[in-house]
Design a protein around this motif. Structure first.
Motif, short mmCIF file in Angstrom:
data_model
loop_
_atom_site.label_atom_id
_atom_site.label_comp_id
_atom_site.label_asym_id
_atom_site.label_seq_id
_atom_site.Cartn_x
_atom_site.Cartn_y
_atom_site.Cartn_z
N THR A 89 33.22 24.13 4.51
CA THR A 89 32.41 23.88 2.46
C THR A 89 30.61 24.27 3.23
OG1 THR A 89 31.24 21.68 2.02
CG2 THR A 89 31.45 22.02 3.86
N GLN A 90 30.28 24.41 2.00
CA GLN A 90 28.62 25.01 1.72
C GLN A 90 27.39 23.73 1.31
OE1 GLN A 90 28.00 28.04 -1.49
NE2 GLN A 90 29.73 28.52 -1.78
N TYR A 91 28.65 22.46 1.73
CA TYR A 91 27.84 21.24 0.99
C TYR A 91 28.11 19.90 2.07
CZ TYR A 91 29.29 22.40 -3.68
OH TYR A 91 29.13 23.28 -4.41
N LEU A 92 26.68 20.02 2.90
CA LEU A 92 25.94 19.13 4.07
C LEU A 92 26.71 17.70 3.91
CD1 LEU A 92 22.81 20.81 3.55
CD2 LEU A 92 24.76 21.69 4.82
N GLU A 149 6.10 -2.93 3.34
CA GLU A 149 6.76 -3.02 2.80
C GLU A 149 8.21 -2.77 3.08
OE1 GLU A 149 5.29 -0.81 -0.83
OE2 GLU A 149 4.59 -2.64 -1.39
N ASP A 150 8.15 -1.17 3.75
CA ASP A 150 9.46 -0.31 4.49
C ASP A 150 8.77 -0.08 5.82
OD1 ASP A 150 11.20 0.52 4.52
OD2 ASP A 150 10.66 2.38 3.78
N LEU A 151 9.61 0.01 6.39
CA LEU A 151 10.04 0.49 8.33
C LEU A 151 11.00 0.73 8.18
CD1 LEU A 151 8.42 0.99 11.13
CD2 LEU A 151 8.90 -1.88 11.39
N SER A 152 11.19 2.33 8.38
CA SER A 152 12.29 3.12 8.63
C SER A 152 12.19 4.15 9.69
CB SER A 152 13.02 3.32 7.60
OG SER A 152 11.98 4.63 6.70
N LEU A 153 13.64 4.14 10.23
CA LEU A 153 14.13 5.55 11.12
C LEU A 153 14.96 6.38 10.49
CD1 LEU A 153 13.49 6.36 14.15
CD2 LEU A 153 16.73 5.47 14.15
N ARG A 154 14.06 7.52 9.84
CA ARG A 154 14.53 8.59 9.24
C ARG A 154 15.34 9.68 9.51
NH1 ARG A 154 13.80 12.64 5.50
NH2 ARG A 154 12.41 13.02 6.28
N GLN A 155 16.91 10.23 9.60
CA GLN A 155 17.01 11.78 10.22
C GLN A 155 17.02 12.13 9.40
OE1 GLN A 155 20.81 11.73 10.51
NE2 GLN A 155 20.59 10.23 12.35
N PRO A 156 16.31 13.80 10.38
CA PRO A 156 16.03 15.02 8.55
C PRO A 156 17.39 15.47 8.32
CG PRO A 156 16.48 15.67 10.90
CD PRO A 156 16.38 14.35 10.97
N THR A 157 17.43 15.54 6.93
CA THR A 157 18.76 15.91 6.16
C THR A 157 19.63 17.15 7.01
OG1 THR A 157 17.49 17.21 4.97
CG2 THR A 157 17.94 14.64 4.23
N LEU A 158 20.75 17.49 6.59
CA LEU A 158 21.49 18.17 6.98
C LEU A 158 20.63 19.62 6.36
CD1 LEU A 158 25.17 17.32 7.31
CD2 LEU A 158 23.32 18.93 8.83
N ASP A 159 20.18 19.59 5.28
CA ASP A 159 19.91 20.80 4.54
C ASP A 159 18.68 21.10 5.58
OD1 ASP A 159 20.88 20.94 1.78
OD2 ASP A 159 20.21 18.77 2.11
N GLU A 160 17.70 20.64 5.87
CA GLU A 160 16.59 20.51 7.14
C GLU A 160 16.92 21.54 7.91
OE1 GLU A 160 13.87 17.08 4.77
OE2 GLU A 160 14.44 16.70 7.24
N VAL A 161 18.51 20.86 8.73
CA VAL A 161 19.21 21.22 9.70
C VAL A 161 19.69 22.59 8.99
CG1 VAL A 161 20.59 21.47 11.18
CG2 VAL A 161 19.87 19.21 10.64
N LEU A 201 23.77 17.70 14.87
CA LEU A 201 22.83 18.59 14.53
C LEU A 201 21.33 18.33 13.95
CD1 LEU A 201 25.71 20.03 12.36
CD2 LEU A 201 24.47 21.68 14.67
N LYS A 202 20.69 17.17 13.47
CA LYS A 202 19.88 17.03 13.04
C LYS A 202 18.81 16.99 14.16
CE LYS A 202 21.68 14.58 9.01
NZ LYS A 202 22.15 13.03 8.22
N ARG A 203 19.57 16.43 15.23
CA ARG A 203 18.58 15.87 16.72
C ARG A 203 17.56 17.23 17.31
NH1 ARG A 203 21.85 12.68 19.40
NH2 ARG A 203 21.48 11.43 18.15
N GLN A 204 18.90 18.66 16.64
CA GLN A 204 18.32 19.35 17.80
C GLN A 204 17.38 20.20 16.72
OE1 GLN A 204 21.10 23.03 17.46
NE2 GLN A 204 22.16 21.82 17.24
#
Lengths: 326, 295
Positions: free
Chosen positions: A194-197, A293-305, A224-227
């Protein structure tokens, strides 16, 4: 544990003249799991699939699929796999039912059984209404579904799907994903390119990121994101006056300078400890009586990876890059 | 979380040794027939594909019969109205030419399938080696029945008659089908080697087309000059045309004492060609096809 490996390739190299399509790829897919081969056009995804499905001989290396060597026992391999090639290879002049019946008969099912199987599959893939329509007038999504049905005719142990959703509109893609997810439930082993993350993340247990014929990273979506530097903790405060205070808490907990975005009253800092840091931040914010208002743990997107990984390959040597990921 | 880290392939486990599976009996005939039915459905759905097997032969019969009809004298039939003799002479030749052209149709169908990836699907199926080409051969042989029937009818309408016995006539039709079978394998080889429909068209026009004119197809070889005549006399298209004329009892150039063996024994000579063509082209075509598609 080699008995539970459905697809295994070692040092697969494919050269077309001077052009190197695959530069030594290793792949190992445990039975009943999904591996996505993720990469841009021309990365070597299709070449890899063609080798693993005995459509193409590797220049170097060896592949064992369903327990058989693709080079020496291609027919045994073919009997146990289903392949949905990149361009749907159903016959446009035949109806949906005729296509599936033909393929079932070529899998040595008796004619009547073949017809019944075709009918059942068309039903299952929501194509019953179009069963007797010539495939040439199917939509792109219908054609892909038929193609997928065709690969399932003989109950394959392993499915190879080469870019199953490329060129489909979002709705057709979502429909196809649903179909694939039901297959996963049945324990079929799947290798998909696939080309789609998003697609890889949604469907696959393991992801191989390929570029220029080499695997530049592998693992599940999370690893992968952690990398590319771990997760981000983000805070959005209710009172803009207290944003700097919140940013200071973030910085203190994560040990990294928080980035402040005033218009949206947010502060973000990368965190290596993830959830642990998130809990500490939450505690500190409560202690300071700081409304959030918001507190979150966000992973980087696979696109960023992916951009990080393939962006660097343009400058660095491949070996260097692989070394840095070990 | 450690289980999800990047795999290190420091110590690769050995590849699992290949299992040895039972070799199920392979149904070449079955597989070829399944694929042949596909070819027949194609013809039904796209009848314009059949124009080379329908309109073209009829047109050729009518054109040659009426345009050249009065101009070409068949040796040995001086005194009989030229046009009537020529029309009967023509039929054997024009049938032979049409049968040679079946090579073109076979090559095109194979080239088209290679272009549109249908072949990849077949190749990923556990089907008998040679079944794909065998399927084309069967479909094309059945397709050939169409022009043979149409030309027989058209010929009858313009005055051609079978003037021999039933056995000879059946032999003539058998020879037509056998020759078409050979030409289909020529086409398969062409299609497998060349691959693209455009390439097939070009090559076919450069080779197949002249071959059908350097023969007794439309003009008796006796009227041709030196080298051309020799080529024509050994050309299987000549001997097929002559065989059909002989077996149907139609007018043909009488055999002279000095004529080569091919002209004196056209049926035997044609049969030798058929066997040789199939024996050479079929394996080569299957090999070329398999090799090309495992690039």
């Amino acid at each position: 544990m080699s008995a539970s490996i459905a697809v295994e390739g070692r040092g697969l190299v494919k050269r077309f003249g001077d052009k190197v399509a695959l530069a030594g790829v290793d792949i190992s897919v445990p039975t009943g799991t999904v591996t996505a081969v993720l990469g841009p056009n021309g990365a070597g995804k299709t070449t890899l699939v063609r080798i693993l499905t005995a459509l193409s001989h590797p220049t170097e290396g060896r592949a064992v699929v369903a327990g058989f060597d693709v080079a020496t026992q291609p027919d045994e391999v073919r009997r146990r796999i289903g392949l949905a090639a990149q361009d749907a290879t159903v016959d446009p002049l035949l109806t949906g039912h005729e296509n599936l019946t033909m393929i079932a008969e070529l899998h040595q099912l008796p004619r009547r059984t073949a017809r019944e199987r075709a009918t059942a599959l068309l039903e299952q893939f929501s194509l019953a209404d179009a069963a007797d329509t010539v495939v040439g007038s199917y939509s792109g999504g219908m054609r892909r579904r038929l193609d997928l049905a065709a690969t399932l005719v003989a109950d394959p142990e392993i499915l190879f799907l080469d870019e199953p959703t490329t060129g489909l509109d979002p709705r057709a893609r979502a429909e196809l994903w649903e179909v694939l997810e039901t297959l996963l439930g049945r324990g079929v082993t799947i290798v998909l390119t696939t080309q789609y993350l998003e697609e890889a993340e949604r469907l696959a247990d393991d992801i191989l990121v390929v570029d220029h014929g080499s695997v530049i990273a592998r693992g599940d979506a999370r690893s992968l994101k952690r990398q590319v530097g771990g997760d981000n903790i983000g805070v959005v405060v209710s009172d803009p006056a207290r944003l700097d205070e919140a940013a200071r808490i973030l910085t203190d907990v994560t040990g990294t300078e928080a980035v402040v975005d005033r218009p949206i009253r947010s502060a973000v800092a990368p965190s290596e400890r993830g959830v642990v840091d998130l809990a500490s931040v939450a505690g500190a914010l409560t202690d300071a009586d700081l409304p959030v208002e918001d507190l979150s743990l966000r992973q980087p997107t696979l696109d960023e990876v992916f951009l990080t990984l393939t962006g660097s390959i343009a400058h660095d040597d491949t070996d260097d890059l692989q070394g840095s990921h070990r | 979380m450690t289980s999800t880290t990047i795999e290190t392939d420091a110590e690769p486990a050995p590849l699992e040794p290949a299992r040895t599976g039972p070799h199920a009996p392979r149904g070449l005939v079955h597989d070829a027939w399944v694929l042949a039915r596909r070819g027949l459905i194609h013809m039904k759905r796209e009848p314009e594909q059949l124009s080379d097997a329908t309109i073209q032969p009829i047109m050729f019969v009518v054109l040659f019969a009426y345009v050249f009809g009065g101009a070409i004298q068949v040796p040995g039939y001086e005194g009989v109205p030229t046009a009537r003799v020529y029309r009967e002479f023509l039929m054997g030749g024009i049938i032979a030419q049409t049968l040679v052209f079946t090579a073109f149709g076979a090559a095109m169908s194979l080239a088209n399938d290679q272009k549109n990836q249908a072949i990849d699907r077949f190749r990923s199926l556990p089907i008998a080696r040679g079944a794909v080409l065998g399927g084309y051969a069967v479909a094309n042989i059945l397709k050939t029945m169409l022009p043979i029937a149409l030309m027989s009818i058209t010929g009858y309408l313009i005055g051609w008659r079978i003037r021999s016995g039933l056995a000879d006539a059946l032999l003539a039709y058998g020879l037509m089908i056998a020759f078409a079978f050979a030409m289909i394998w020529v086409g398969m080889l062409l299609g497998a080697v060349v691959g693209s429909p455009e390439g097939v068209t070009g090559l076919a026009f450069a080779t197949i087309f002249p071959l059908t004119f350097l023969a007794s197809t439309f003009v008796p070889t006796a009227q041709m000059p030196g080298v051309v005549r020799t080529i024509a006399e050994w050309n299987p298209v000549t001997t097929l045309s002559d065989s059909l004329r002989e077996l149907f009892g139609n007018p043909n150039t009488p055999v002279q004492p000095g004529d080569p063996w091919s002209i004196a024994h056209p049926v035997a000579y044609t049969c030798i060609w058929i066997v040789v063509i199939v024996a050479v082209c079929a394996p080569l075509a299957i090999r070329a096809y398999n090799r090309k598609n495992v690039a």
